[in-house]
Design a protein around this motif. Sequence first.
Motif, PDB file in Angstrom:
ATOM      1  N   ASP A 386      -5.595  11.412   5.575  1.00 12.45           N
ATOM      2  CA  ASP A 386      -4.315  10.829   5.165  1.00 12.45           C
ATOM      3  C   ASP A 386      -4.199   9.365   5.559  1.00 12.45           C
ATOM      4  OD1 ASP A 386      -3.667  13.250   4.100  1.00 12.45           O
ATOM      5  OD2 ASP A 386      -2.198  13.803   5.636  1.00 12.45           O
ATOM      6  N   TRP A 387      -4.766   9.017   6.728  1.00 16.51           N
ATOM      7  CA  TRP A 387      -4.739   7.617   7.148  1.00 16.51           C
ATOM      8  C   TRP A 387      -5.545   6.739   6.194  1.00 16.51           C
ATOM      9  CZ3 TRP A 387      -1.264   5.564   9.994  1.00 16.51           C
ATOM     10  CH2 TRP A 387      -0.668   6.280  11.038  1.00 16.51           C
ATOM     11  N   MET A 388      -6.718   7.216   5.787  1.00 17.79           N
ATOM     12  CA  MET A 388      -7.533   6.458   4.839  1.00 17.79           C
ATOM     13  C   MET A 388      -6.796   6.283   3.513  1.00 17.79           C
ATOM     14  SD  MET A 388     -10.387   5.507   6.263  1.00 17.79           S
ATOM     15  CE  MET A 388      -9.231   5.119   7.600  1.00 17.79           C
ATOM     16  N   ASP A 389      -6.191   7.360   3.045  1.00 17.61           N
ATOM     17  CA  ASP A 389      -5.429   7.315   1.804  1.00 17.61           C
ATOM     18  C   ASP A 389      -4.265   6.339   1.923  1.00 17.61           C
ATOM     19  OD1 ASP A 389      -4.408   7.865  -0.695  1.00 17.61           O
ATOM     20  OD2 ASP A 389      -3.453   9.734  -0.092  1.00 17.61           O
ATOM     21  N   PHE A 390      -3.566   6.388   3.045  1.00 15.31           N
ATOM     22  CA  PHE A 390      -2.399   5.520   3.246  1.00 15.31           C
ATOM     23  C   PHE A 390      -2.788   4.045   3.249  1.00 15.31           C
ATOM     24  CE2 PHE A 390       0.372   3.036   6.019  1.00 15.31           C
ATOM     25  CZ  PHE A 390       1.613   3.293   5.468  1.00 15.31           C
TER      26      PHE A 390
END
Length: 454
Positions: A386-390
């Motif tokens: 999710d951090w990478m996506d964000f």
Amino acid sequence: MKDQRQSESLQEKTQSAGERFSSSGFILAAIGSAVGLGNMWKFPYITGQYGGAAFFLLFVICLLLVGLPVLLAELTVGRGGRGNASTSLIRLSGHKLWGGFGFITILGAFVILSFYAVVAGWTLHYAMLSFSGELFKHNDFGLLFSDFNNSWMPVFWQFIVLLLTGFIIMRGVSAGIEKFNKILIPGLVILLIVLCIRALSLEGAGEGAAFFLKPDFSKLSAESALVALGHAFFSLSLGMGAMMTYGAYVDKRQSLGLATLAIGAGDLIYAFLAGLIIFPTTFVFGLEASQGPSLVFVALPAAFSAMPLGSFFGGLFFVLLAFAALTSTVSLLEVPIAFVREAFGWRRSFSVIFLTLLCFLIGLPSALSLGNKVPWLTFGGKPFFDWMDFVCSNIVLPLGGLVVTLFVGYAWRGAAEEAGLSSWWLRLWLFMLRYVAPILVLLVFLYSSGIIRF
């Protein structure tokens, strides 16, 4: 003159090596880059969250106001510079600072591929489960999805996706990317039509179709407008260097204006048909279309399990997702491939092997962070995935899009000639790039990064 000679020299080199699209091949490849998982996975649930048909109309308006002008700008930069996303900006501006911004988009594409391949792997896994009938032997699809992510299988399927992507890219632009898209894009259309007919033929499908086709403008808000704008921007693969890279392989005789309209139309048709598949299906089986990403891997399997010939149609659905994902992973990998080949003089085969393996390694934390096998990969309340996506979706891509609008709108004097538009359309395009698109893209960036809220 020197930059022009370098550009012409690169064009001759790429053409002699078969590194060039045909007219139809370019449009199909660009459509393939645009119609990824977002329109089948993300678009339905955000449409469900923000008002159905009214949100879809808002999405269309945003696509016209921002998406298409920025898309044309990226294609124009790519063809004008005849290089990767970084080199093209340097050649056309004469300043390395612009190249640094271009490198950010290249890095963003590479990181996006690292976690996008994870989701693409899920689609391949579910297609196999569906066709074999194993998927519908379970009653708790949420538990099935959770158990899958708690195993090592996501890593295996991530590797398979990258292996397939690397194999296609290694064959080159015309023999690899173009031929691949000429097969898969028609296949996507056939699957979309078959699944659309099946969804609309379900008893009670009319209510879901009405939700998607009859607008209720009272549900719209400032927040829904920014979400529609963000999705219109991201659904066209903007801000990640893909369209600039593809633009470098386009013949000078190709009309970029017509190509932009064709790509936008392809993306819009795909989203429209996706809505006609998802919403009738969810309404018939009492599912919540706005429940988020789990809609595809938890809710829809439940619908297919209750449907006659569910394993067949479920299999077709996940094959459709896998096809859409692969057309995007191919464009994402070509972005850094073009960069390292030009920057370091590497052969295509070595570049593909090196970057595919590196992407697999970088993507491992994303593949493992959604289960409970590696607890330390979850921090700040979010898994590594999710951090990478964000970071990529909310910071890198808007920044990349903003850079292109400012560069073409203000810094590059040759943009008008390269775009090849008639005088009226040219004035409108430049007006949108200079005064409308930068403001709206900046608002998307501020909203999606959490700086402003409604």
